[in-house]
Every structure is written in structure tokens, then in C-alpha cells.
Write an enzyme that holds these catalytic residues in place. Structure first.
Site, PDB file in Angstrom:
ATOM      1  N   LYS A  14      48.220  52.403  40.410  1.00  0.00           N
ATOM      2  CA  LYS A  14      49.154  52.807  41.472  1.00  0.00           C
ATOM      3  C   LYS A  14      50.503  52.107  41.321  1.00  0.00           C
ATOM      4  CE  LYS A  14      46.465  51.559  44.921  1.00  0.00           C
ATOM      5  NZ  LYS A  14      45.240  51.025  44.292  1.00  0.00           N
ATOM      6  N   ARG A  89      44.587  52.017  53.941  1.00  0.00           N
ATOM      7  CA  ARG A  89      43.355  51.619  53.270  1.00  0.00           C
ATOM      8  C   ARG A  89      42.144  51.733  54.172  1.00  0.00           C
ATOM      9  NH1 ARG A  89      45.584  48.226  49.088  1.00  0.00           N
ATOM     10  NH2 ARG A  89      44.029  47.336  47.703  1.00  0.00           N
ATOM     11  N   ARG A 128      44.588  42.190  33.602  1.00  0.00           N
ATOM     12  CA  ARG A 128      45.768  41.896  34.415  1.00  0.00           C
ATOM     13  C   ARG A 128      45.716  40.446  34.899  1.00  0.00           C
ATOM     14  NH1 ARG A 128      46.928  45.774  39.519  1.00  0.00           N
ATOM     15  NH2 ARG A 128      45.427  44.476  40.612  1.00  0.00           N
ATOM     16  N   ARG A 134      47.548  36.564  39.570  1.00  0.00           N
ATOM     17  CA  ARG A 134      46.867  36.980  40.805  1.00  0.00           C
ATOM     18  C   ARG A 134      45.437  36.446  40.810  1.00  0.00           C
ATOM     19  NH1 ARG A 134      47.771  43.185  42.484  1.00  0.00           N
ATOM     20  NH2 ARG A 134      45.858  42.623  43.585  1.00  0.00           N
ATOM     21  N   ARG A 146      36.067  43.954  46.008  1.00  0.00           N
ATOM     22  CA  ARG A 146      37.149  44.896  46.352  1.00  0.00           C
ATOM     23  C   ARG A 146      36.691  46.340  46.154  1.00  0.00           C
ATOM     24  NH1 ARG A 146      41.090  42.072  42.597  1.00  0.00           N
ATOM     25  NH2 ARG A 146      42.540  43.805  42.812  1.00  0.00           N
TER      26      ARG A 146
END
Ligand code: ADP
Length: 192
Positions: A14, A89, A128, A134, A146
Site C-alpha cells: 500500500k 481498519r 522490510r 520498524r 497483525r
């Protein structure tokens, strides 16, 4: 206004596609994840509260996120459209967004959902995590959490928009440019 929701699980691309889409269509990018990470970096009370949820792979409470979106709208009154990334969400967030847009005499134009297999998602997120800094991307247990939250709470958002015929799935695997082309095709069909 043209208001787009880019939908999909964590790691579905996204953020990457949003950057390209806002450039091409002149939309204002509203990423609740980015806004929350900025609050954390600035060490605001909101950021401190949000961090405890994000680090566990949980959602930040609806009222916190909705308040943030409301303030974002106040800051960008002249936007010709928004691209929502990572928001809504939950079903209550979707209802709140409809109300906020209603006040602006506009609404959601399209919801495009990036489809990516879970195996590929875990690979992308761990990758990532190596460079993004992160903390929610470095721990596979947090990543799995998640996905569980996405399946239990966020999929209700898809149902919300399917009812109004605004929902469309787009293949989220392949090259970044091919996926971008598919998204643009879906947007152009709905703009005209
Ligand atoms: P990703 O989609 O890769 O998980 P995001 O940057 O969109 O990344 O979100 C990171 C985290 O921020 C989420 O796991 C969640 O804890 C929090 N968050 C972001 N957007 C929302 C939202 N709309 N509602 C609740 N929590 C959110």
C-alpha cells in the site's frame, strides 16, 4: 473529489503504490501508520499511547485514529481528493469515515484491495524489517499477530464497501510497475 481507499494486509504494498498514485492523481496521502509513527518520533502523548499497541501488533484504539483523521482533514481543506492508506481498519472506522466525508459533501469513490499470499507477505515484512527500523517488522510473532487482527477485524471493512459496489480486488504480486498499471486502470474506469 475523488477519494480512494487502498486496502490490503500488512506488507501488501500500500505504501509503495500510494506514493506513485498520489503523484499521478494529485491526491492527498493519508497514511494512519505514517501519522502514528510521526507522533512516536515526536514523543507526543498520542505517540506514546500508540506505541504500546503497535509494538504488540494490535490496533490503536478507534477514537485515537479517528481523531487523527479528523485533524488531518482540517489541515487539508483544499485537497482535491484523498488516498486513504491503512485506514479504515475496523468497521467503526469505516462508519466514522463515511460521516466525516459526508460533512464535506463527498464520499468514497473506490476501494482497491491488493491481493498477496500470506507466505509472500511474511517474506516482504521480514525483509522490510532489516532496513526500515520498524520494530513491528522484525519479530515474526508480531507480524503473525497483525495478520490475525487483519483477518478478524479489518476484513469487515471490505464487507462494508462491497455492499455499495465500490470494492475491487487487484493482484498485488508481480512487478511494482505492473501492479501500478492495474491500479491505474481500475481508477481510470471509475473516474470517468
Ligand atoms: P502495515 O499495514 O504494514 O501493518 P501501517 O503502517 O499501516 O503498516 O500500520 C502499522 C501499525 O499502526 C498497525 O499495526 C497498527 O498498530 C497501527 N495502525 C495504523 N493504522 C491504524 C488504524 N487505522 N487503526 C488502528 N491502528 C492502526
Amino acid at each position: 473529489m475523488f477519494n480512494l481507499i487502498l486496502f490490503g494486509p500488512p506488507g501488501s504494498g500500500k505504501g509503495t503504490q500510494s506514493d506513485k498514485l498520489v503523484d499521478k492523481y494529485g491526491l492527498k496521502h493519508l497514511s494512519t501508520g505514517n501519522l502514528l509513527r510521526q507522533e512516536i518520533a515526536d514523543k507526543t502523548p498520542l505517540g506514546l499511547e500508540a506505541k504500546s499497541f503497535i509494538d504488540k501488533g494490535q490496533l490503536v484504539p478507534d477514537e485515537v485514529v479517528i481523531g487523527m483523521v479528523d485533524s488531518f482533514f482540517d489541515l487539508h481543506k483544499d485537497a482535491k481528493g484523498f488516498l486513504f492508506d491503512g485506514f479504515p481498519r475496523t468497521a467503526p472506522q469505516a462508519v466514522a469515515l463515511d460521516k466525516l466525508l459526508d460533512l464535506k459533501e463527498t464520499g468514497i469513490s473506490a476501494v482497491l484491495a491488493l491481493e498477496v499470499s500470506e507466505e509472500e507477505l511474511v517474506k516482504r515484512l521480514l525483509n522490510r524489517g532489516k532496513t526500515s527500523g520498524r520494530s513491528d517488522d522484525t519479530d515474526e510473532a508480531v507480524i503473525r499477530k497483525r495478520f490475525a487482527v487483519y483477518n478478524s477485524e479489518t476484513s469487515a471493512v471490505a464487507d462494508h464497501y462491497k455492499k455499495s459496489g465500490k470494492f475491487q480486488s487487484v493482484k498485488g504480486e508481480g512487478s511494482i510497475d505492473d501492479i501500478f498499471a492495474s491500479l491505474c486502470k481500475a481508477i481510470d474506469a471509475r473516474m470517468h
